[in-house]
Design a protein around this motif. Structure first.
Motif, PDB file in Angstrom:
ATOM      1  N   SER A 164      -9.058  53.959 -22.383  1.00  0.00           N
ATOM      2  CA  SER A 164     -10.208  54.561 -21.714  1.00  0.00           C
ATOM      3  C   SER A 164     -10.227  54.167 -20.248  1.00  0.00           C
ATOM      4  N   GLU A 207     -15.622  55.784 -26.541  1.00  0.00           N
ATOM      5  CA  GLU A 207     -14.492  55.888 -25.624  1.00  0.00           C
ATOM      6  C   GLU A 207     -13.135  55.896 -26.328  1.00  0.00           C
ATOM      7  N   THR A 208     -13.014  55.250 -27.481  1.00  0.00           N
ATOM      8  CA  THR A 208     -11.708  55.126 -28.140  1.00  0.00           C
ATOM      9  C   THR A 208     -11.653  55.759 -29.527  1.00  0.00           C
TER      10      THR A 208
END
Length: 274
Positions: A164, A207-208
């Motif tokens: 990210s 984000e991941t």
């Protein structure tokens, strides 16, 4: 060493070996690289053509803006044309690059790791030994047609680590990549980057796509595969990753990949002798 050219007095960067700009518009071309002849890490770069990076020995780690892929023996990472990426290889790495002309094969539009069959591997190595210029209807052109058909059938494999650009997640990722034995908890990381634990937990998944625990385990697997492929012992890798014992590391590895580190690499070597 590049099989199609003479010896070089210096160690150039592997990304400077760029066959996709003006040298060929053929459906596919291939070459081999021995990283005793090249720098082990290349800066961010991109190619017009799609590129398959195939590990013949050792391992390579490919990084893009959206993820990091470890490519151990028997796997390749597919990088679509125009995607900026960098490669970091183990010192004992031998690789083959396959460049594929846009539209020549129905390949994924995103980066991914692929399992490469022994037959496809040998076809790529054969192509690397043949001239770049070939006619569509001669024996090289026919080989390329079959090769590309086989390539589109290869299943996804290998390990991907989502990354990210968010500064707080990037800070954690950079720190843990440099010191994977860091065992700070999610709560301790939240304090370190001035966030609440709940907010960091939510941000990590956002984000991941993974929880912090799963993301860190994936990072450990990526690093473990790279280091083991370079010749490091299981004992050293388990210690570097901060495991209390070799047994604990092996249990983690087996739970994730279905086999022990020793058996994992033995199986791949038996299928892909180079």
């Amino acid at each position: 060493m590049i099989s199609k050219s003479g010896q070089s007095a210096k160690k150039p960067r592997s990304c400077d070996v760029n066959f996709d700009s003006d040298r060929s518009d053929r459906p596919a071309i291939a070459l081999r690289l021995d990283f005793s002849d090249y720098d082990a890490e290349g800066p961010l770069h991109q190619h017009r053509q799609g590129q398959l990076v195939l590990a013949l020995h050792g391992a390579v780690t490919c990084t893009t803006a959206h993820g990091l892929w470890i490519v151990p023996l028997g796997c390749g990472v597919w990088i679509p044309g125009g995607v900026p990426h960098s490669n970091q290889v183990t010192s004992n790495a031998r690789l083959s690059y396959l460049f594929v002309e846009p539209g020549a094969a129905a390949m994924p539009q995103e980066c991914c790791a692929l399992s490469v069959s022994p037959m496809l591997r040998e076809m790529i190595l054969r192509l690397a030994d043949l001239p770049d210029s070939y006619a569509p209807d001669n024996h090289v052109g026919r080989l390329v047609r079959v090769l590309l058909d086989e390539l589109t059938m290869m299943p996804k494999d290998g390990l991907a680590l989502p990354v990210s650009k968010h500064p707080k997640i990037a800070l954690i990722a950079t720190t843990l990549t440099a010191d994977p034995g860091d065992r700070r908890t999610l709560g301790e990381w939240a304090t370190h980057i001035a966030m609440s634990e709940r907010s960091l937990k939510r941000l990590m998944v956002q984000e991941t796509g993974l929880s912090f625990g799963r993301w860190r385990r994936q990072l450990h697997l990526v690093i473990a595969l790279r280091e083991l492929a370079s010749g490091a012992t299981v004992q050293r890798v388990s210690s570097d990753l901060g495991y209390e014992s070799v047994t604990a590391f092996i249990v983690m590895f087996k739970k994730a990949l279905g086999t022990t580190p020793t058996h994992y690499f033995a199986t791949r070597r038996s299928r892909h002798v180079s």
